[in-house]
Design a protein around this motif. Structure first.
Motif, PDB file in Angstrom:
ATOM      1  N   ARG A   1      -3.241  -3.768 -10.296  1.00 47.55           N
ATOM      2  CA  ARG A   1      -3.403  -5.067  -9.661  1.00 47.55           C
ATOM      3  C   ARG A   1      -2.706  -5.080  -8.302  1.00 47.55           C
ATOM      4  O   ARG A   1      -3.218  -5.616  -7.332  1.00 47.55           O
ATOM      5  CB  ARG A   1      -2.832  -6.156 -10.560  1.00 47.55           C
ATOM      6  N   GLU A   2      -1.518  -4.439  -8.245  1.00 44.03           N
ATOM      7  CA  GLU A   2      -0.842  -4.328  -6.951  1.00 44.03           C
ATOM      8  C   GLU A   2      -1.706  -3.553  -5.966  1.00 44.03           C
ATOM      9  O   GLU A   2      -1.736  -3.860  -4.786  1.00 44.03           O
ATOM     10  CB  GLU A   2       0.520  -3.635  -7.100  1.00 44.03           C
TER      11      GLU A   2
ATOM     12  N   TRP B   1      -4.202  -5.823  -4.529  1.00 41.24           N
ATOM     13  CA  TRP B   1      -3.577  -6.645  -3.486  1.00 41.24           C
ATOM     14  C   TRP B   1      -3.408  -5.842  -2.202  1.00 41.24           C
ATOM     15  O   TRP B   1      -3.602  -6.339  -1.106  1.00 41.24           O
ATOM     16  CB  TRP B   1      -2.205  -7.151  -3.959  1.00 41.24           C
ATOM     17  N   PHE B   2      -3.009  -4.606  -2.386  1.00 44.04           N
ATOM     18  CA  PHE B   2      -2.843  -3.705  -1.238  1.00 44.04           C
ATOM     19  C   PHE B   2      -4.166  -3.603  -0.475  1.00 44.04           C
ATOM     20  O   PHE B   2      -4.209  -3.698   0.748  1.00 44.04           O
ATOM     21  CB  PHE B   2      -2.400  -2.342  -1.754  1.00 44.04           C
TER      22      PHE B   2
ATOM     23  N   LEU C   1      -2.953   6.866   3.319  1.00 40.16           N
ATOM     24  CA  LEU C   1      -1.752   7.101   2.510  1.00 40.16           C
ATOM     25  C   LEU C   1      -2.024   6.725   1.055  1.00 40.16           C
ATOM     26  O   LEU C   1      -1.711   7.481   0.135  1.00 40.16           O
ATOM     27  CB  LEU C   1      -0.593   6.266   3.044  1.00 40.16           C
ATOM     28  N   ALA C   2      -2.642   5.561   0.868  1.00 39.72           N
ATOM     29  CA  ALA C   2      -2.889   5.108  -0.497  1.00 39.72           C
ATOM     30  C   ALA C   2      -3.874   6.046  -1.193  1.00 39.72           C
ATOM     31  O   ALA C   2      -3.706   6.391  -2.363  1.00 39.72           O
ATOM     32  CB  ALA C   2      -3.424   3.684  -0.483  1.00 39.72           C
ATOM     33  N   THR C   3      -4.901   6.468  -0.443  1.00 37.33           N
ATOM     34  CA  THR C   3      -5.906   7.352  -1.047  1.00 37.33           C
ATOM     35  C   THR C   3      -5.286   8.686  -1.425  1.00 37.33           C
ATOM     36  O   THR C   3      -5.523   9.209  -2.508  1.00 37.33           O
ATOM     37  CB  THR C   3      -7.052   7.579  -0.047  1.00 37.33           C
TER      38      THR C   3
ATOM     39  N   SER D   1      -2.293   9.343  -2.089  1.00 34.87           N
ATOM     40  CA  SER D   1      -1.297   9.276  -3.158  1.00 34.87           C
ATOM     41  C   SER D   1      -1.958   9.521  -4.511  1.00 34.87           C
ATOM     42  O   SER D   1      -1.280   9.753  -5.505  1.00 34.87           O
ATOM     43  CB  SER D   1      -0.593   7.923  -3.144  1.00 34.87           C
ATOM     44  N   SER D   2      -3.296   9.475  -4.538  1.00 34.43           N
ATOM     45  CA  SER D   2      -3.991   9.701  -5.807  1.00 34.43           C
ATOM     46  C   SER D   2      -3.752  11.117  -6.325  1.00 34.43           C
ATOM     47  O   SER D   2      -3.747  11.330  -7.532  1.00 34.43           O
ATOM     48  CB  SER D   2      -5.474   9.443  -5.635  1.00 34.43           C
TER      49      SER D   2
ATOM     50  N   ARG E   1       1.927   5.034 -13.441  1.00 32.54           N
ATOM     51  CA  ARG E   1       1.690   4.358 -12.157  1.00 32.54           C
ATOM     52  C   ARG E   1       2.423   5.078 -11.043  1.00 32.54           C
ATOM     53  O   ARG E   1       2.547   4.568  -9.936  1.00 32.54           O
ATOM     54  CB  ARG E   1       2.154   2.917 -12.251  1.00 32.54           C
ATOM     55  N   TYR E   2       2.919   6.224 -11.324  1.00 35.75           N
ATOM     56  CA  TYR E   2       3.577   7.050 -10.340  1.00 35.75           C
ATOM     57  C   TYR E   2       2.557   7.423  -9.263  1.00 35.75           C
ATOM     58  O   TYR E   2       1.385   7.588  -9.596  1.00 35.75           O
ATOM     59  CB  TYR E   2       4.123   8.287 -11.039  1.00 35.75           C
ATOM     60  N   PRO E   3       2.842   7.624  -7.994  1.00 32.68           N
ATOM     61  CA  PRO E   3       4.165   7.498  -7.384  1.00 32.68           C
ATOM     62  C   PRO E   3       4.446   6.121  -6.780  1.00 32.68           C
ATOM     63  O   PRO E   3       5.590   5.796  -6.598  1.00 32.68           O
ATOM     64  CB  PRO E   3       4.111   8.535  -6.270  1.00 32.68           C
ATOM     65  N   PHE E   4       3.414   5.329  -6.420  1.00 36.29           N
ATOM     66  CA  PHE E   4       3.718   4.117  -5.652  1.00 36.29           C
ATOM     67  C   PHE E   4       3.307   2.847  -6.367  1.00 36.29           C
ATOM     68  O   PHE E   4       3.414   1.763  -5.806  1.00 36.29           O
ATOM     69  CB  PHE E   4       3.032   4.184  -4.287  1.00 36.29           C
ATOM     70  N   GLY E   5       2.784   2.977  -7.572  1.00 33.18           N
ATOM     71  CA  GLY E   5       2.413   1.773  -8.303  1.00 33.18           C
ATOM     72  C   GLY E   5       1.127   1.145  -7.815  1.00 33.18           C
ATOM     73  O   GLY E   5       0.785   0.053  -8.230  1.00 33.18           O
ATOM     74  N   LEU E   6       0.425   1.827  -6.904  1.00 35.24           N
ATOM     75  CA  LEU E   6      -0.832   1.277  -6.409  1.00 35.24           C
ATOM     76  C   LEU E   6      -2.009   1.761  -7.246  1.00 35.24           C
ATOM     77  O   LEU E   6      -3.026   1.094  -7.339  1.00 35.24           O
ATOM     78  CB  LEU E   6      -1.052   1.664  -4.952  1.00 35.24           C
TER      79      LEU E   6
ATOM     80  N   LEU F   1       3.747  -6.059   1.110  1.00 37.42           N
ATOM     81  CA  LEU F   1       2.454  -6.337   1.734  1.00 37.42           C
ATOM     82  C   LEU F   1       2.609  -7.387   2.842  1.00 37.42           C
ATOM     83  O   LEU F   1       1.998  -7.271   3.905  1.00 37.42           O
ATOM     84  CB  LEU F   1       1.458  -6.828   0.680  1.00 37.42           C
TER      85      LEU F   1
ATOM     86  N   LEU G   1       7.866   1.226  -1.866  1.00 42.78           N
ATOM     87  CA  LEU G   1       6.943   1.092  -2.997  1.00 42.78           C
ATOM     88  C   LEU G   1       7.340   2.040  -4.122  1.00 42.78           C
ATOM     89  O   LEU G   1       7.261   1.693  -5.297  1.00 42.78           O
ATOM     90  CB  LEU G   1       5.512   1.397  -2.540  1.00 42.78           C
TER      91      LEU G   1
ATOM     92  N   SER H   1       8.246   0.892  -7.898  1.00 40.81           N
ATOM     93  CA  SER H   1       7.466   1.240  -9.082  1.00 40.81           C
ATOM     94  C   SER H   1       8.199   2.227  -9.981  1.00 40.81           C
ATOM     95  O   SER H   1       7.897   2.328 -11.162  1.00 40.81           O
ATOM     96  CB  SER H   1       6.119   1.818  -8.665  1.00 40.81           C
TER      97      SER H   1
ATOM     98  N   LEU I   1       3.249  12.955   2.690  1.00 39.62           N
ATOM     99  CA  LEU I   1       2.022  12.177   2.532  1.00 39.62           C
ATOM    100  C   LEU I   1       1.519  11.702   3.889  1.00 39.62           C
ATOM    101  O   LEU I   1       0.313  11.729   4.165  1.00 39.62           O
ATOM    102  CB  LEU I   1       2.301  10.991   1.620  1.00 39.62           C
TER     103      LEU I   1
ATOM    104  N   ALA J   1      -1.939  12.326   5.718  1.00 42.73           N
ATOM    105  CA  ALA J   1      -2.805  11.173   5.981  1.00 42.73           C
ATOM    106  C   ALA J   1      -3.254  11.116   7.428  1.00 42.73           C
ATOM    107  O   ALA J   1      -4.322  10.578   7.717  1.00 42.73           O
ATOM    108  CB  ALA J   1      -2.074   9.888   5.608  1.00 42.73           C
TER     109      ALA J   1
END
Lengths: 303, 655
Positions: free
Chosen positions: A19-20, A23-24, A53-55, A57-58, A145-150, B112, B145, B149, B166, B170
């Motif tokens: 869910r976070e 939101w991200f 970065l978010a991608t 982190s997968s 949910r490692y590493p960033f909880g996203l 955020l 973050l 987490s 990272l 990126a």
């Protein structure tokens, strides 16, 4: 004694945003809209960087679960109404430490723990029972949910294979049938019992199925093998327990269950005839378990 | 391990790094928002930090606070929309959110929100420095973050490392997206933040109006000449033409008048990157031939955009040295107009220049010679000129800055009967060999005159006549003198001065590239870049599709490649593999079914000459692999390294 391990490969690990994470994503959308509206190159750059970065982190999220293997321990039986326990051993065979691994059964809440390199952890999963008989084990799922909880990485459902057994719930009260002297000639001649309560009369060799409670440890230490202390028994009695002929089958099994438990507790040697081959009189935890299992699985053999 | 009780019951302390992150996201905005927004936000965060021993506000009180800060912002700005009220409200609400944050989710929301605050700073000043700041900020935000987490188990060092690696991964991905993501010209709802604190040229010339700009290093524009740039003495960028005067102040005349046509050689083609000014002026070299898009050439030959310039603007121009046209009688009157209370001494002086039927060129020459003969001085800090600045300048002070010269000269020429006007713009600029462009700063602001001679406007720069050195080479030196007077130490000839100058040039080159590729990377520039990379006609739709495809491709690649973990190989196995490979090369490949001992037996049968070596290696391998002896491993490696079997056994051993 465990079943072959199930190892998490690439095809059995999935990823979804938390869910976070959603939101991200919404925040990224706001940034992108602002970048487009103001034609601001820097805002574009920051937006794309955040998305990358978010991608990316997968990979770390996925790697946190990959290669973990799930072993299955022996499940623990219990009476109907109380939870049986399934035992799962999660092994980290790699040098990569794992963080925030959560194991969740189909129903119920999960348990979260970290695994250092080459560490393993035993998790007991309590599982509520409603019916007597074999309990189908739940499927479990590993997630983190490692590493960033996203992002949440989760495994496919891992089926456990070894069913647990739910014994019939013991009735509150069921008198034991009157015992009779043991037909065992040797026992009769000696007049001794493996159970406590009487005067000590001597030692004899341990027979399989006997309680280890009376093992004479000094004799073991002296190298004379496993000897059991024998006591002259008030309690040296033997009962045959059978299913009462009439009544509701569950109720009858409950009464029988109570009788079995009482017989064991009061030091009887007890046999059980429900159907199939009778369990010859004996005592001790293994015999108790055998009797309770027979009761637990009774219906199956009749139908 | 985690303590679930702490997570459920009551608020925990906010992670320190989260508080720091929020503070960092607002720092660049500090000067743009009212001070009490900071004070209030800081108060809320402090209240929260002290909340472990202080009572935290109840739910009702929190709502009262939300309404309260909204009302405060409304009172200050009379609206809640727009950049400044919006950002003020954001600051206050972040403070309030920090006050009530109790779960992981609240902490993530704070992160955020800090991104939105960062966006605010990017929009207000999109500089290279802020870009680097944002980059560091992103890394820190991912560390935060991570802390949120996974509060325990990882060291901070490890988290920073992870986030930094990272980021390195990126950047290429983001770069591709940055280049190909379709740019939409004009924005979505057409509002842009007004640049704050603009200075620069004004349409009014009065004593002291330009010398105020002398201390401003700020880059007004960058000019990239296609072909050789003109020499510095020819770089006059016109911005305003001032024809109306009351004796003290020069203003723009009425907008009528013929535009005329630019003529002559050499033509100069160039691109200007104009920093936002908030007005519509597009400075242009001499006489532009055609107006750029969304702009027109006005009567004085100056270029005006349709809208105020709020972003960096890029425009291309071609300029010619002269402009042909006629001077309408009304214009002529306008360009000869003088205040009625003009000092008679000025009129007398002008009559002297025009006496004996002198030609216009002679009049100009005499006037300039007057300046030289009477030792007029060029100064960066002219004294006050009083109520009648021209008279005072010509007959008393005899020292001044370019605006004094231009005003006095124009007044003299008009009094002598020559139509004249004052032009304000930029002169010179600094050629930057690293960027290949001419940097024009605000201190390059200049004013000169144009006199109607022989059917064209001729540029006459009295300052250049009086102080040619100061204007052409020594301006920098004068400026440095000024800086020194302002308290900055160091002589400009020293190595330190040179070094600092070089540093500034590098910085300017970086800024030029930054402006080119970040600030001004719009739809047109994107198309141009893609064309150069070989992709013609990249439209909005095709770019969108490509972006989407790339996104899906990356996501799926990550799924398949991402989980690939390198299986650590047993070192003994690796060494043994090397040995097997060498044997395979001489025709003794190991079969899949063969264990080391069987393999050894077969190899020895084939090559008895290698018996000793092979037996030793196999023994060492078995010991190292199965008994895990490190000494055996070392032996194995040593033996394998020196094991170089020949294809043919030596003759003497052959049976």
């Amino acid at each position: 004694m465990s079943f072959p391990a199930q190892t998490l490969g690439r095809r059995s690990v999935y990823l979804l945003p938390t869910r976070e994470g959603l939101w991200f994503g919404a925040t990224l959308l706001v940034l992108l809209l602002a970048a487009i509206n103001y034609g601001n190159g820097l805002a574009y750059a920051i937006t794309f960087l955040l998305a990358s970065l978010a991608t990316l982190s997968s990979t770390a999220a996925q790697r946190n679960l990959l290669g973990l293997s799930v072993h299955e321990g022996l499940p623990r039986a219990n009476f109907v109404g109380s939870p049986v326990t399934f035992r799962v051993i999660i092994v980290n065979p790699s040098a990569l430490p794992r963080f925030g691994i959560t194991i969740t059964p189909e129903r119920g809440s999960g348990r979260t723990f970290d695994l250092a390199a080459h560490e393993h952890r035993t998790v007991d999963i309590p599982w509520q029972t409603r019916r007597r008989g074999p309990v189908t084990p739940p499927r479990v799922r590993l997630s983190s949910r490692y590493p960033f909880g996203l992002l949440r990485a989760f495994s496919r459902h891992i089926p456990l294979e070894d069913p647990a057994i739910a014994y019939p719930a013991p009735a509150p009260h069921a008198p034991l049938p009157s015992g009779r002297p043991s037909p065992d000639s040797e026992q009769e001649a000696l007049g001794v019992s493996a159970e406590g309560g009487g005067d000590f009369v001597g030692l004899s060799a341990l027979r399989p199925g006997e309680s280890p409670r009376h093992i004479h440890w000094k004799a073991v230490a002296a190298g004379r093998g496993l000897m059991v202390k024998r006591f002259a028994g008030l309690a040296e009695r033997e009962v045959w327990l059978t299913l009462p002929p009439v009544g509701d089958i569950e109720e009858r099994l409950s009464r029988l269950c109570r009788q079995v438990l009482d017989a064991e507790q009061q030091g009887y040697r007890y046999g059980l005839t429900v159907d199939g081959p009778p369990l010859v009189p004996n005592a001790g935890p293994l015999h108790l378990e055998a009797c309770l299992s027979t009761l637990a699985l009774y219906e199956d053999t009749v139908r | 391990m985690k303590t679930p009780s702490a997570r459920e019951a009551g608020p925990q302390a906010l992670p320190a790094i989260l508080v720091a992150l929020i503070a960092c996201s607002f720092v660049p905005l500090i000067t743009h928002l009212p001070w009490w927004t900071w004070a209030a936000a800081a108060l809320f965060v402090a209240w929260r930090a002290g909340g472990l021993w202080l009572r935290l506000p109840s739910r009702t009180l929190r709502w009262v606070l939300v309404l309260g800060v909204t009302a405060l912002v409304y009172r200050r700005f009379h609206t809640l929309l727009g950049e400044r009220p919006g950002m003020s409200l954001l600051v206050l609400l972040v403070g309030l959110k920090a006050l009530e944050a109790r779960s992981q989710r609240d902490s993530v929301i704070l992160v955020l929100l800090s991104y939105i605050a960062l966006l605010g700073s990017l929009l207000v000043h999109p500089s290279l420095f802020i870009g680097l700041y944002a980059l560091a900020f992103l890394v820190a935000s991912f560390v935060t973050l991570s802390v949120i987490s996974q509060p325990v188990g990882l060291s901070m060092r490890r988290r920073w490392r992870q986030a930094f690696i990272l980021l390195l991964q990126a950047i290429p991905l983001a770069l591709i997206a940055y280049v190909v993501f379709p740019r939409i010209a004009g924005g979505l709802w057409r509002s842009a933040p007004v640049p704050i604190g603009q200075t620069g040229l004004t349409a009014v010339l009065r004593p002291g109006s330009l010398s105020d700009l002398l201390s401003s290093r700020k880059v007004a524009m960058r000019v990239i000449f296609h072909g050789t740039p003109p020499p510095k003495s020819q770089r006059y960028f016109r911005a305003y033409v001032l024809a109306a005067t009351n004796g003290r102040v020069w203003r723009e005349g009425p907008p009528e008048g013929k535009v005329g046509r630019s003529r002559g050689q050499p033509r100069r083609r160039y691109t200007v990157l104009l920093n936002p000014t908030g007005n519509r002026v597009l400075p242009a070299l001499d006489w532009p031939v055609d107006a750029p898009r969304h702009a027109t050439i006005m009567a004085g030959g100056v270029v005006r955009a349709q809208h105020r310039i709020r972003h960096i603007l890029r425009y291309r121009l071609e300029s010619a040295p002269v402009r042909r046209g006629s001077l309408a009688p009304a214009e002529r009157r306008e360009d000869l107009a003088l205040p009625s209370d003009l000092d008679p001494r000025i009129v007398a002086l002008a009559r002297r220049f025009a006496s004996r039927g002198a030609s216009p060129a002679t009049i100009v020459h005499r006037a300039l010679a007057y300046f030289v003969r009477h030792h007029f001085v060029y100064t960066l800090t002219p004294p006050a000129m009083g109520r009648d600045p021209v008279r005072r300048f010509l007959f008393h002070v005899r020292a001044g800055y370019c605006e004094d010269y231009a005003a006095a000269f124009a007044t003299l020429m008009r009094a002598a009967g020559l139509p004249t006007r004052v032009v304000v713009g930029f002169f010179g600029g600094e050629f930057n060999p690293d960027g290949g462009d001419v940097i024009v700063r605000e201190w390059d602001a200049h004013s000169w005159t144009e006199v109607w001679i022989g059917g064209v406007w001729r540029r006459v720069d009295p300052t250049a006549v009086v102080a040619p050195g100061a204007l052409h080479e020594g301006v920098g030196a004068l400026r440095r003198l000024l800086e020194e007077r302002a308290g900055q130490s160091g002589s400009y000839r020293s190595w330190w001065g040179t070094f600092r100058h070089q540093l500034r040039l590098w910085q300017d080159a970086a800024t030029t590239n930054w402006d080119n590729w970040v600030i001004d990377y719009n739809a047109r520039r994107q198309a141009a870049l893609l064309r150069r990379l070989g992709w013609k006609n990249a439209g909005l739709a095709s770019l969108g599709i490509v972006t989407l495809t790339l996104g899906v491709l990356v996501a799926s690649l990550l799924k398949t490649l991402g989980g690939r973990t390198r299986r650590p190989q047993d070192p003994a196995l690796r060494a043994y593999g090397l040995y097997c490979g060498r044997l395979a090369r001489i025709g003794l490949a190991r079969r899949d079914s063969e264990g080391p001992r069987d393999y050894l037996a077969r190899a020895v049968a084939a090559r008895p000459d290698l018996d000793l070596q092979m037996t030793a290696i196999t023994a060492a391998y078995i010991e190292a692999r199965y008994a895990q002896r490190s000494a055996a491993l070392a032996r194995l490696r040593l033996r394998v390294r020196s094991f170089r079997p020949r294809a043919q056994p030596p003759r003497s051993v052959r049976p």
